[in-house]
Scaffold this active site. Structure first.
Site, PDB file in Angstrom:
ATOM      1  N   LYS B  77       0.857  -1.138  -0.061  1.00  0.00           N
ATOM      2  CA  LYS B  77       0.192   0.041  -0.004  1.00  0.00           C
ATOM      3  C   LYS B  77       0.919   1.217   0.058  1.00  0.00           C
ATOM      4  O   LYS B  77       1.906   1.186   0.750  1.00  0.00           O
ATOM      5  CB  LYS B  77      -0.750  -0.051   1.427  1.00  0.00           C
ATOM      6  N   SER B 152      -9.600   1.441   2.966  1.00  0.00           N
ATOM      7  CA  SER B 152      -8.677   2.356   2.162  1.00  0.00           C
ATOM      8  C   SER B 152      -7.683   1.410   1.383  1.00  0.00           C
ATOM      9  O   SER B 152      -7.072   1.751   0.454  1.00  0.00           O
ATOM     10  CB  SER B 152      -8.164   3.367   2.882  1.00  0.00           C
ATOM     11  N   SER B 176      -9.627  -1.049   7.312  1.00  0.00           N
ATOM     12  CA  SER B 176      -9.005  -0.652   5.815  1.00  0.00           C
ATOM     13  C   SER B 176      -8.290  -1.851   5.378  1.00  0.00           C
ATOM     14  O   SER B 176      -7.890  -1.813   4.195  1.00  0.00           O
ATOM     15  CB  SER B 176      -8.134   0.500   6.091  1.00  0.00           C
TER      16      SER B 176
END
Lengths: 96, 478
Positions: B77, B152, B176
């Protein structure tokens, strides 16, 4: 603790944000709705309950104060937009 | 070879069925072919990846660092710092940020010779549940391109689900890792607070977030967790404890395990398909010899409100560092120092980030601090105590990850209704305990449904064992 008025302009000033009129109106609506949702916390009796900043039991975690040559100064400031002689430059803060 | 689990790749590499370079090339070509439409990656580091893979194949990885993840292609990420590789947090604010250091988790994976393929899309600064808040592009759900991958860590879940990486690391502040894993039909872990170093994770809400693995299988997840957990001198909130090999007991089964089913997680707001799928999973556990116990976590409704106050408050404080001076975006025109700060922040942050900063600044401001921030911290104590009480009645808790399957792109516009989607995941971060998200069937439109196994502090080993039993149900021994 019902707060039916959020002064968006004052909060923006604290947050160092400049908002357009549209942004201000939209934020006002969104913040009002989220804060009125958060007002459900009102109903909970928290008298005598500890405010938990974090959930670990750790207190004052220390380590040896040793010098490590892990990064060069140049590496650490290379992301700044304006530099001069190993310093970051910014607009004048103090009148000369 | 594409589509195999990490564990299978690792065995194949050891047997020299194929090399790490071949494996890496296969994943890179999958990215090239699919990612134009999927949009999981923000940057691809093909040359570096091939070099790492070659080093592994040539035996340059020190034998003491050799592990199951050596030579395996993975992705990160884009809020996890990588030295010399752009780390943007999917924000204009950091669009050209090149960190001078690696996050501790990256250093660990590097040492093991895992192969970094690139950096993954996300909601800006990890604020959001759909990855639509990225300043650069949206990511699509590999199961249905008209839907979001969740967020996310949407890029991370989509990449693993679409075979564009063998595994990925995401971060979980209020769900997330688990929610996108659930939306994309893969496995995600939110570790116990303090078990994985946050050094080099760009901070959003420091008291809530943990880095966690996203993988195709439960076994793979345990393997990656083994590689990243542990005390770190650069993160004072990491906890000193012996990291057991979590794959060791994974085949222990669930006979005699007490699984708590809390009614609060199956009531108003949940869609029928999700409810049915998760309750069917509970029945499967019963068939495998587990005992189902009805439990109650009364404070769960309040946990979400506390979550949004605490996370926004911490965000407003953490994001104060983005002032345009030392790194990140700087406005072109300014005269005074204050103008430099204000213009850089106002131009550099996106809509959702501004909303959270504003909410947090409000909750921390004079006159409101006690009523909102402090109140939320007290509620955190109550939520944690509620979970602890429940764990005297059962070993793990079974719940849905999210109330629905993946939304359509553009469907969620009103922020409060978006925030409500975190109702089952955020209480876990408030309590600081671990939770595993894994697929449990299909719901509306054939989309994957995820279930969540929640355990007490540092019960990751048990969660993997219980998750593994479900994933392998019907196979020999289960």
């Amino acid at each position: 603790m019902k707060k039916d008025y959020i002064d968006v302009e004052a909060v923006a000033k604290l947050a160092k944000l400049e908002l357009s009129a549209d942004e201000r109106d939209e934020l006002k609506k969104d913040m009002d709705s989220v804060i009125s949702f958060a007002n459900i916390l009102d109903a909970i009796d928290t008298n005598g309950i500890n405010a938990a900043e974090h959930i670990t039991k750790l207190v004052n975690v220390m380590r040896e104060d040793e010098v490590e040559e892990k990064y060069t100064a140049e590496e650490m400031i290379r992301s700044a937009k304006t530099r001069c002689d190993g310093f970051i430059t910014v607009p004048t803060v103090v009148e000369g | 070879m594409i589509g195999r689990s990490l564990y299978e790749h690792s065995i194949a590499l050891a047997r020299k069925e194929y090399s790490s370079v071949e494996l890496t090339k296969a994943y890179l070509s999958e990215i090239e072919e699919r990612d134009g439409e999927l949009g999981a990656y923000l940057s691809i580091t093909a040359d570096k990846a091939l070099k790492t893979a070659k080093d592994y194949d040539e035996g340059k990885c020190a034998p003491e660092n050799n592990s199951t993840i050596s030579g395996i292609p993975y992705a990160l990420k884009d809020n996890i710092c990588t030295k010399g590789i752009r780390t943007t947090c999917a924000s204009k604010m950091l669009s050209s940020y090149d960190p001078p250091y690696d996050a501790t988790v990256v250093e660990k994976l590097k040492r093991s010779g895992a192969v970094l393929l690139g950096k993954l899309n996300m909601d800006e600064f990890a604020m959001g549940s759909t990855t639509e808040n990225s300043a650069f592009k949206i990511t699509r759900n590999p199961w249905d391109s008209s839907r979001v991958p969740g967020g996310s860590s949407g890029g991370a879940a989509a990449a693993v689900a679409a075979n564009e990486a063998v595994f990925a690391l995401g971060s979980d502040t209020g769900g997330s890792v688990r929610q996108p894993a659930s939306f994309c039909g893969v496995v995600g872990m939110k570790p116990t607070y303090g078990s994985v170093s946050r050094f080099g994770l760009v901070a959003f809400a420091s008291s809530l977030e943990q880095i966690g693995p996203i993988t195709r299988t439960v076994m793979d997840n345990a393997i990656v967790f083994n590689a990243i957990c542990g005390k770190d001198r650069y993160d004072a909130t990491t906890v000193e404890r012996k990291c057991a090999d979590l794959t060791q007991g994974i085949q222990g089964g669930v006979k005699g395990i007490k699984i708590g089913v809390p009614q609060q997680f199956f009531s108003a707001g949940i869609s029928e398909d999700v409810k049915i799928a998760v309750l069917e999973a509970a029945e499967e556990y019963k068939k495998m010899g587990a005992e189902l116990v009805s439990v109650s976590i009364p404070s769960v409704d309040h946990a979400l409100a506390a979550y949004y106050i605490i996370s926004s408050a911490e965000a407003s404080s953490n994001l104060a560092r983005f002032d345009g001076v030392r790194f990140g975006y700087r406005a072109d025109e300014y005269e005074t120092m204050d103008e430099l700060y204000i213009k850089s922040r106002s131009e550099g942050f996106g809509k959702e980030v501004k909303r959270r900063i504003m909410l947090g600044t409000f909750a921390l401001s004079s006159g409101y601090y006690d009523d909102y921030y402090k109140k939320a911290l007290k509620v955190r104590s109550l939520v944690r105590a509620d979970f602890q009480n429940v764990f005297s009645e059962c070993d793990v808790i079974l719940t849905p990850v999210a109330p629905t399957v993946a939304y359509k792109i553009g469907e969620k516009k009103d922020p409060l209704s978006m925030y409500m989607g975190d109702i089952y995941s955020a209480p876990v971060n408030i309590a600081g305990i671990p939770a595993l998200s894994l697929p449990c069937g299909k719901g509306e439109g054939g989309m994957p449904v995820g279930m969540q196994l929640i355990g007490p502090d540092f019960s990751e080993e048990l969660l993997y064992r219980v998750g593994f039993a479900y994933e392998n149900r019907g196979k020999a021994g289960y």
